[in-house]
Motif scaffolding. Structure first.
Motif, PDB file in Angstrom:
ATOM      1  N   GLU A 165      -1.568   7.537   6.646  1.00 26.97           N
ATOM      2  CA  GLU A 165      -1.550   6.075   6.653  1.00 26.97           C
ATOM      3  C   GLU A 165      -0.337   5.552   7.431  1.00 26.97           C
ATOM      4  OE1 GLU A 165      -1.122   2.345   3.516  1.00 26.97           O
ATOM      5  OE2 GLU A 165      -1.959   4.233   2.784  1.00 26.97           O
ATOM      6  N   ALA A 174      -1.883  14.012  -1.735  1.00 30.08           N
ATOM      7  CA  ALA A 174      -1.451  12.612  -1.773  1.00 30.08           C
ATOM      8  C   ALA A 174      -0.373  12.342  -0.732  1.00 30.08           C
ATOM      9  CB  ALA A 174      -0.945  12.257  -3.171  1.00 30.08           C
ATOM     10  N   SER A 219       0.819  -1.206   0.000  1.00 27.76           N
ATOM     11  CA  SER A 219       0.000   0.000   0.000  1.00 27.76           C
ATOM     12  C   SER A 219       0.857   1.261   0.000  1.00 27.76           C
ATOM     13  CB  SER A 219      -0.919  -0.003   1.224  1.00 27.76           C
ATOM     14  OG  SER A 219      -1.650   1.200   1.289  1.00 27.76           O
ATOM     15  N   LEU A 220       1.887   1.288   0.840  1.00 24.67           N
ATOM     16  CA  LEU A 220       2.755   2.463   0.907  1.00 24.67           C
ATOM     17  C   LEU A 220       3.518   2.665  -0.399  1.00 24.67           C
ATOM     18  CD1 LEU A 220       4.158   2.113   4.539  1.00 24.67           C
ATOM     19  CD2 LEU A 220       2.458   3.773   3.730  1.00 24.67           C
ATOM     20  N   ARG A 277       2.462   6.422  -7.163  1.00 22.19           N
ATOM     21  CA  ARG A 277       1.505   7.371  -7.741  1.00 22.19           C
ATOM     22  C   ARG A 277       1.993   8.805  -7.547  1.00 22.19           C
ATOM     23  NH1 ARG A 277      -4.326   6.490  -5.768  1.00 22.19           N
ATOM     24  NH2 ARG A 277      -4.609   8.226  -7.202  1.00 22.19           N
ATOM     25  N   ILE A 278       2.509   9.101  -6.365  1.00 15.55           N
ATOM     26  CA  ILE A 278       3.027  10.447  -6.088  1.00 15.55           C
ATOM     27  C   ILE A 278       4.206  10.756  -7.006  1.00 15.55           C
ATOM     28  CG2 ILE A 278       4.201  11.861  -4.359  1.00 15.55           C
ATOM     29  CD1 ILE A 278       2.435  10.315  -2.243  1.00 15.55           C
ATOM     30  N   ALA A 315      -2.082  12.104   2.622  1.00 11.93           N
ATOM     31  CA  ALA A 315      -2.733  10.804   2.802  1.00 11.93           C
ATOM     32  C   ALA A 315      -1.705   9.723   3.111  1.00 11.93           C
ATOM     33  CB  ALA A 315      -3.532  10.445   1.544  1.00 11.93           C
ATOM     34  N   PHE A 316      -0.549   9.777   2.442  1.00 11.37           N
ATOM     35  CA  PHE A 316       0.535   8.834   2.723  1.00 11.37           C
ATOM     36  C   PHE A 316       0.978   8.973   4.175  1.00 11.37           C
ATOM     37  CE2 PHE A 316       5.058   7.996   3.163  1.00 11.37           C
ATOM     38  CZ  PHE A 316       5.166   6.707   2.660  1.00 11.37           C
ATOM     39  N   HIS A 319       2.647   1.621  -3.354  1.00 11.78           N
ATOM     40  CA  HIS A 319       1.674   2.024  -4.383  1.00 11.78           C
ATOM     41  C   HIS A 319       1.418   3.523  -4.310  1.00 11.78           C
ATOM     42  CE1 HIS A 319      -1.734   1.800  -7.103  1.00 11.78           C
ATOM     43  NE2 HIS A 319      -2.451   2.447  -6.211  1.00 11.78           N
ATOM     44  N   ARG A 320       1.198   4.024  -3.104  1.00 15.77           N
ATOM     45  CA  ARG A 320       0.965   5.458  -2.935  1.00 15.77           C
ATOM     46  C   ARG A 320       2.176   6.268  -3.405  1.00 15.77           C
ATOM     47  NH1 ARG A 320      -3.229   7.526   0.208  1.00 15.77           N
ATOM     48  NH2 ARG A 320      -4.470   5.962   1.304  1.00 15.77           N
ATOM     49  N   LEU A 321       3.375   5.828  -3.016  1.00 14.50           N
ATOM     50  CA  LEU A 321       4.591   6.548  -3.404  1.00 14.50           C
ATOM     51  C   LEU A 321       4.800   6.526  -4.914  1.00 14.50           C
ATOM     52  CD1 LEU A 321       7.019   5.502  -0.545  1.00 14.50           C
ATOM     53  CD2 LEU A 321       6.041   7.783  -0.956  1.00 14.50           C
TER      54      LEU A 321
END
Length: 100
Positions: free
Chosen positions: A66, A59, A21-22, A28-29, A62-63, A24-26
């Protein structure tokens, strides 16, 4: 520290789902930031770039939320259970930095 504790002040082993999850977020950022760079290179309108910067900031927020939540659920909770009250001071200092 508890024998099964996976936290320390240097490293933390993350569960596969948290790691995925982390990352994936990174990813995208990172893509968003590359997009902003491309906009600057293509002389995009300032307002359009600023809107995208705002999206990256959201974003990253949100990271951070989380990651902080997981830190409290795992590292902080485990340290408190183990009697390491200094972890509370560390958390308070972190929250003060994040709220600047």
């Amino acid at each position: 520290m508890e024998p099964n504790c996976q936290c320390s002040h240097k490293t933390k082993e993350r569960a596969a789902e948290e790691y995925k999850s982390l990352i994936h977020r990174l990813n995208r950022i990172e893509g968003q930031v590359r997009g902003i760079k491309g906009m600057v290179e293509q002389n995009a309108y300032c307002v359009d770039i600023l809107v995208q910067v705002s999206a990256v900031n959201a974003a990253l927020g949100a990271f951070s939320k989380e990651l902080l939540a997981e830190h409290i659920r795992s590292c902080v909770a485990e340290d408190i259970r183990a009697g390491k009250d200094e972890t509370i001071d560390e958390l308070v200092q972190l929250l003060q930095k994040l709220m600047k």
